[in-house]
Write an enzyme that holds these catalytic residues in place. Sequence first.
Site, PDB file in Angstrom:
ATOM      1  N   CYS A  72       0.682  -1.209  -0.181  1.00 48.85           N
ATOM      2  CA  CYS A  72       0.142  -0.136  -0.025  1.00 48.85           C
ATOM      3  C   CYS A  72       0.867   1.254   0.084  1.00 48.85           C
ATOM      4  O   CYS A  72       0.684   2.035  -0.739  1.00 48.85           O
ATOM      5  CB  CYS A  72      -0.953  -0.052   1.154  1.00 48.85           C
ATOM      6  SG  CYS A  72      -0.340   0.201   2.843  1.00 48.85           S
ATOM      7  N   HIS A 122      -2.903   1.118   6.799  1.00 46.92           N
ATOM      8  CA  HIS A 122      -3.130   1.201   5.218  1.00 46.92           C
ATOM      9  C   HIS A 122      -3.332   2.570   4.925  1.00 46.92           C
ATOM     10  O   HIS A 122      -3.729   3.620   5.433  1.00 46.92           O
ATOM     11  CB  HIS A 122      -4.413   0.297   5.019  1.00 46.92           C
ATOM     12  CG  HIS A 122      -4.558  -0.106   3.496  1.00 46.92           C
ATOM     13  ND1 HIS A 122      -3.783  -0.627   2.888  1.00 46.92           N
ATOM     14  CD2 HIS A 122      -5.778   0.591   2.695  1.00 46.92           C
ATOM     15  CE1 HIS A 122      -4.132  -0.947   1.524  1.00 46.92           C
ATOM     16  NE2 HIS A 122      -5.253  -0.219   1.432  1.00 46.92           N
ATOM     17  N   HIS A 134      -5.538   1.908  -4.394  1.00 48.68           N
ATOM     18  CA  HIS A 134      -4.841   1.157  -3.324  1.00 48.68           C
ATOM     19  C   HIS A 134      -4.275  -0.092  -3.918  1.00 48.68           C
ATOM     20  O   HIS A 134      -4.672  -0.897  -4.694  1.00 48.68           O
ATOM     21  CB  HIS A 134      -5.496   1.170  -1.974  1.00 48.68           C
ATOM     22  CG  HIS A 134      -6.604   0.234  -1.928  1.00 48.68           C
ATOM     23  ND1 HIS A 134      -6.894  -0.551  -0.696  1.00 48.68           N
ATOM     24  CD2 HIS A 134      -7.531  -0.076  -2.755  1.00 48.68           C
ATOM     25  CE1 HIS A 134      -7.886  -1.373  -0.977  1.00 48.68           C
ATOM     26  NE2 HIS A 134      -8.285  -1.261  -2.303  1.00 48.68           N
TER      27      HIS A 134
END
Length: 158
Positions: A72, A122, A134
């Site tokens: 990520c 994240h 993402h």
Amino acid sequence: MTAQMHVPFLLTRAGAVSALTIAAVGGTLLAPGTAPEAHAITSHANRALEVAASKKGSPYRFGAVGPHRFDCSGLTQYSYKKAGKKLPRTAQQQYNRTRHVSASQRKRGDLVFFHSGGYVYHVGIYAGRGRIWHSPKTGDVVRLAKIWTRGVSYGRVR
């Protein structure tokens, strides 16, 4: 004269369809009644968003920073690097480095941080309309997804 002031002129001069096409493609004009997040975004944020979208389908790999595999924060770091901005490596470090903005102030290209307690676990790049680009997890690929929780915060890369 602001981009907002040009819209009525464009609507009469070029036609409504042309003006709305310009607004949608360029991302710099506002049609009356559009959401605040549709405001013009900085060129580096726009470029980072384009780079992230261009990586659609690239596989997730823990610790990967591109150009063909990403985790990520590797995707956000890579995308902003291509846009001429440096970001640190991890989601938490990126959170610490950005200017935090409220959900009502978010713009396309801002980073979206997901929290659990006090820990950022994240990050993605805000694409507008409640969606992010993402690199989610092992076995998945870079993709556009709806933000699935309210436990997020937003950061603007300076």
